[in-house]
Design an enzyme around this catalytic site. Structure first.
Site, short mmCIF file in Angstrom:
data_model
loop_
_atom_site.label_atom_id
_atom_site.label_comp_id
_atom_site.label_asym_id
_atom_site.label_seq_id
_atom_site.Cartn_x
_atom_site.Cartn_y
_atom_site.Cartn_z
CG PHE A 97 -7.60 2.65 18.10
CD1 PHE A 97 -7.39 2.79 19.46
CD2 PHE A 97 -7.47 1.41 17.52
CE1 PHE A 97 -7.06 1.67 20.23
CE2 PHE A 97 -7.14 0.29 18.29
CZ PHE A 97 -6.94 0.43 19.65
CB THR A 98 -2.81 1.76 17.73
OG1 THR A 98 -3.79 0.84 18.22
CG2 THR A 98 -2.30 2.60 18.89
NE ARG A 150 -2.70 2.66 23.91
CZ ARG A 150 -3.01 1.69 23.03
NH1 ARG A 150 -4.26 1.34 22.82
NH2 ARG A 150 -2.08 1.07 22.36
CG ASP A 204 -13.59 2.06 15.88
OD1 ASP A 204 -14.22 1.14 16.45
OD2 ASP A 204 -12.35 2.15 15.90
CE LYS A 241 -10.93 -3.57 22.09
NZ LYS A 241 -10.57 -3.13 20.76
CG PHE A 290 1.55 -0.05 21.37
CD1 PHE A 290 1.36 0.52 20.12
CD2 PHE A 290 0.60 -0.94 21.83
CE1 PHE A 290 0.26 0.20 19.34
CE2 PHE A 290 -0.50 -1.27 21.07
CZ PHE A 290 -0.68 -0.69 19.81
CE1 TYR A 303 -13.64 -23.17 4.92
CE2 TYR A 303 -15.17 -22.42 3.25
CZ TYR A 303 -13.93 -22.35 3.85
OH TYR A 303 -12.99 -21.47 3.38
C1 LIG Z 1 -9.59 -2.65 19.80
C2 LIG Z 1 -9.95 -1.57 18.87
C3 LIG Z 1 -9.84 -1.73 17.48
C4 LIG Z 1 -9.20 -2.95 16.85
O1 LIG Z 1 -9.87 -4.10 17.14
P1 LIG Z 1 -9.17 -5.53 17.40
O2 LIG Z 1 -10.30 -6.43 17.68
O3 LIG Z 1 -8.21 -5.36 18.55
O4 LIG Z 1 -8.44 -5.91 16.15
C5 LIG Z 1 -10.28 -0.69 16.68
N1 LIG Z 1 -10.77 0.45 17.19
C6 LIG Z 1 -10.85 0.65 18.52
C7 LIG Z 1 -11.40 1.93 19.04
C8 LIG Z 1 -10.45 -0.35 19.40
O5 LIG Z 1 -10.50 -0.12 20.72
#
Ligand SMILES: *Cc1c(COP(=O)(O)O)cnc(C)c1O
Length: 471
Positions: A138-139, A396, A229, A272, A463, A86
């Site tokens: 970004f969303t 998008r 980011d 990613k 979306f 843990y």
């Molecule tokens: C996917 C993404 C996020 C959010 O990350 P999650 O792992 O999906 O929560 C933030 N910024 C960008 C540019 C992304 O592509």
């Protein structure tokens, strides 16, 4: 600025030597082939929203490059080294060391994925009434900034909103726009600049090293922090190596570190670049902010030495970070995306130029000029691609942009796109050919196509769950 030549299909010209992926396939996952009748039923049941399809009903899945990459044998072996204690798992220390070594930030807090880290940083540094400038929204990033009481302000260069501009660094911040915001609201109302490399919503477009350095100088003049980011920063570093003067002979990992060193911290969706199924982190150089994040993470994610990840996930991530920065990996990764994009361009299909790092973006506005934006041309195109071949893509455009929280009206983004995101190390060139041919078939039928109406709309990030019906 003299614009460097952007190579087309790397090695595709006759007489040249081709590149190939620096890996071979050790295990395969069968794909379910669907019939046209099955697809008709499936997309209607999904309310014409590809997020609501079952993955079993999908042939080639280009919905996202998030959590869909193939892990290496080293990463899979790492899963067996999971220390599920843990507290104080050895995998946490491996991850911390990888972030320090490759990204260079001093302090790291793990989170379950990127938005967990966005939540922490937004709540810690944004006060109600603040403004957060960034190179296109970004969303999830913008939503967390808004939930913390902030207002996102787009300060990306104009070229980013122009799908045909061949600018090599369409992710760049327009420093005049940022200066104008500082003059208007005052630096004390700007907790940080939110810089993404590469810029997802602009088509996977990179930020140049010259731009981030100039941005740093401007931020320093006003005491504004600069946060990255870092979700697809490895791909951004590859573009700098390819396009920016003075970087051609430097390894990607070195360029990457130099870029991160210019910023004060980063949040990361490890799903990613780092090729893991789940994971993320927040890293900063400021001890006070780290202290707050480390305290807050136990409320929302988990203890600060796992943050919502299993030990085995942290191990695979630590290994993935190192693999994500190999030059030959990135050459093949971006080369494959470019192969698909250039094929479509050669066939006259409107896409966002230049081809970006993680995806090819189809320009639905130019493909369906007769469908008004309020009838969701990009959403329509995703449904048609699925019906044609079982190919899954993502809207998008106006659906992703959501509604303005103050007026309640649809936000009308300039870009109305369909994203074909390529998972890392997953599909072959033959899959790219099949994809391109399906896009061409749908494009050829464009004139008789009609739009959609929205019949169900959730309050947040609509979306993901909105439903549509044919007009
Ligand atoms: C996917 C993404 C996020 C959010 O990350 P999650 O792992 O999906 O929560 C933030 N910024 C960008 C540019 C992304 O592509």
């Amino acid at each position: 600025m003299s614009e460097p030549m952007i190579p087309k299909t790397m090695g595709q010209q006759f007489g040249r030597r081709s590149w190939a992926e620096p890996w071979k396939i050790k295990i395969v996952e069968p794909i379910h082939m669907t019939s046209s009748a099955e697809r008709q039923r499936a997309i209607a049941e999904a309310g014409y929203n590809t997020f609501l399809l079952r993955s079993e009903d999908v042939t080639i899945d280009l919905l996202t490059d998030s959590g869909t990459g193939a892990m290496s044998d080293r990463q899979l072996a790492g899963l067996m080294l999971g220390d599920e204690a843990y507290a104080g798992s050895r995998n946490f220390y491996h991850l911390e060391e990888a972030v320090r070594t490759y990204y260079g930030y001093k302090y790291m807090v793990p989170t379950h994925q990127g938005r967990g880290a966005e939540h922490l940083i937004s709540q810690i540094v944004i006060k109600p009434g603040d403004f957060i400038p960034g190179n296109m929204y970004f969303t999830t990033t913008r939503l967390h900034q808004e939930l913390a009481g902030g207002t996102f302000v787009d300060v990306i260069i104009d070229e980013a909103h122009d799908p045909i501009s061949e600018h090599p660094f369409k992710g760049n911040v327009d420093l005049d726009k940022l200066q104008a915001l500082i003059d208007k609201v005052g630096a004390e109302k700007i907790p940080y600049v939110s810089l993404a490399g590469t810029v997802n919503m602009a088509g996977g477009q990179p930020v140049s090293m010259a731009n981030v350095k100039a941005l740093r100088r401007l931020c320093d003049r006003y005491g504004i922090r600069l946060y990255l980011d870092a979700t697809r920063m490895a791909e951004n570093a590859y573009f700098i190596q390819e396009r920016e003067e003075g970087y051609a002979d430097k390894p990607v990992a070195e360029i990457f570190k130099e870029f991160c060193d210019t910023t004060d911290g980063a949040w990361m969706s490890a799903k990613k670049d780092s090729m893991v199924s789940i994971g993320g982190w927040l890293a900063v150089n400021d001890e006070e902010i780290f202290d707050k994040a480390r305290n807050m993470v136990v409320v929302y994610e988990g203890l600060h030495t796992y943050g919502g990840m299993a030990g085995r996930d942290m191990e695979a991530l630590a290994i993935g970070i190192e693999e994500s920065l190999h030059d030959d990996h990135l050459r093949a990764r971006i080369g494959q995306v470019r192969y698909l994009g250039e094929l479509l361009s050669d066939w006259g299909i409107p896409i966002v130029r230049p081809v970006g790092g993680h995806a090819v973006f189809l320009d639905a506005r130019r493909i369906y000029p007769h469908i008004p934006q309020d009838q969701f041309p990009a959403q329509t195109l995703t449904a048609e691609l699925y019906l044609d071949s079982g190919l899954r893509a993502m809207e998008r455009g106006i659906v992703s942009a959501g509604r303005d929280p103050k007026t309640g009206e649809h936000r009308h983004p300039k870009l109305e796109l369909v994203r074909l995101a390529i998972p890392r190390r997953v599909y072959t060139q033959a899959h790219m050919d099949v994809t391109a041919e399906s896009v061409k078939a749908v494009y050829d039928m464009r004139e008789q196509m009609r739009g959609l109406k929205m019949v169900y709309e959730p309050a947040y990030l609509r979306f993901f769950q909105a439903r549509f019906a044919r007009l």
